[in-house]
Structure formats: C-alpha cells, structure tokens
Motif scaffolding. Sequence first.
Motif, PDB file in Angstrom:
ATOM      1  N   LEU A  16       0.730  -1.055  -0.021  1.00 46.98           N
ATOM      2  CA  LEU A  16      -0.069  -0.142  -0.189  1.00 46.98           C
ATOM      3  C   LEU A  16       0.908   1.228   0.084  1.00 46.98           C
ATOM      4  O   LEU A  16       0.515   2.387  -0.721  1.00 46.98           O
ATOM      5  CB  LEU A  16      -1.030  -0.133   1.226  1.00 46.98           C
ATOM      6  N   THR A  20       0.637   4.348  -2.652  1.00 48.05           N
ATOM      7  CA  THR A  20       0.162   5.779  -2.189  1.00 48.05           C
ATOM      8  C   THR A  20       1.412   6.669  -2.119  1.00 48.05           C
ATOM      9  O   THR A  20       1.301   7.830  -1.968  1.00 48.05           O
ATOM     10  CB  THR A  20      -0.561   5.843  -0.806  1.00 48.05           C
ATOM     11  N   LEU A  31      -9.111   0.462   4.044  1.00 46.35           N
ATOM     12  CA  LEU A  31      -9.049   0.073   2.502  1.00 46.35           C
ATOM     13  C   LEU A  31     -10.041   0.716   1.769  1.00 46.35           C
ATOM     14  O   LEU A  31     -11.436   0.502   2.206  1.00 46.35           O
ATOM     15  CB  LEU A  31      -8.771  -1.189   2.241  1.00 46.35           C
ATOM     16  N   GLU A  35      -7.494   0.689  -3.188  1.00 43.60           N
ATOM     17  CA  GLU A  35      -6.228  -0.279  -2.365  1.00 43.60           C
ATOM     18  C   GLU A  35      -6.726  -1.636  -2.556  1.00 43.60           C
ATOM     19  O   GLU A  35      -5.709  -2.469  -2.545  1.00 43.60           O
ATOM     20  CB  GLU A  35      -6.278   0.304  -1.211  1.00 43.60           C
TER      21      GLU A  35
END
Length: 81
Positions: A16, A20, A31, A35
Amino acid sequence: MAARPGPERAELVEMLAELTNRPASEVPERLGSMELAWLVHLVEQRYDTRLDLTDDQLAGIRTVDDAREVFRAWLTASADG
C-alpha cells in the motif's frame, strides 16, 4: 510446523505504501476499493495465483488485517486442495 502461505501484515502495508507513495507508517488501516484492487493484483503476482474471491469475501475486506486474513485463508485452502 509449516509456515502459513500468504502475506504478512507488514508486506501488505508495504504494498500500500508503494501505491500511495507514503511511508509505511502513514498507510491507513482502512482500505478503499482502489487499495483493495491493488492488493489483490500484487498478491496474485507475488504468489503466482488468481484470487478467485467471492463478492462476500471482497465486501468483508475493510482493513489491512481483513485483507491479510482473507488472502491467507484463500491461499491456504488453495494449497490444500
């Protein structure tokens, strides 16, 4: 004792963080759909499998820990079967 297949929580957080462009320490627990799609894609790549998850399984994934449990359960079941 054999290790359970599937990603550890830290591995999912790192995935993740990559999405990001944030440090892992700043990745939120909750989430969104983007995601989740990213995690499914990367887990499929890293574990050379297709996560054929049901709509109910996907709907139950709201947090990083939820994702870990669902992915590991699916990978364990597929390894046994």
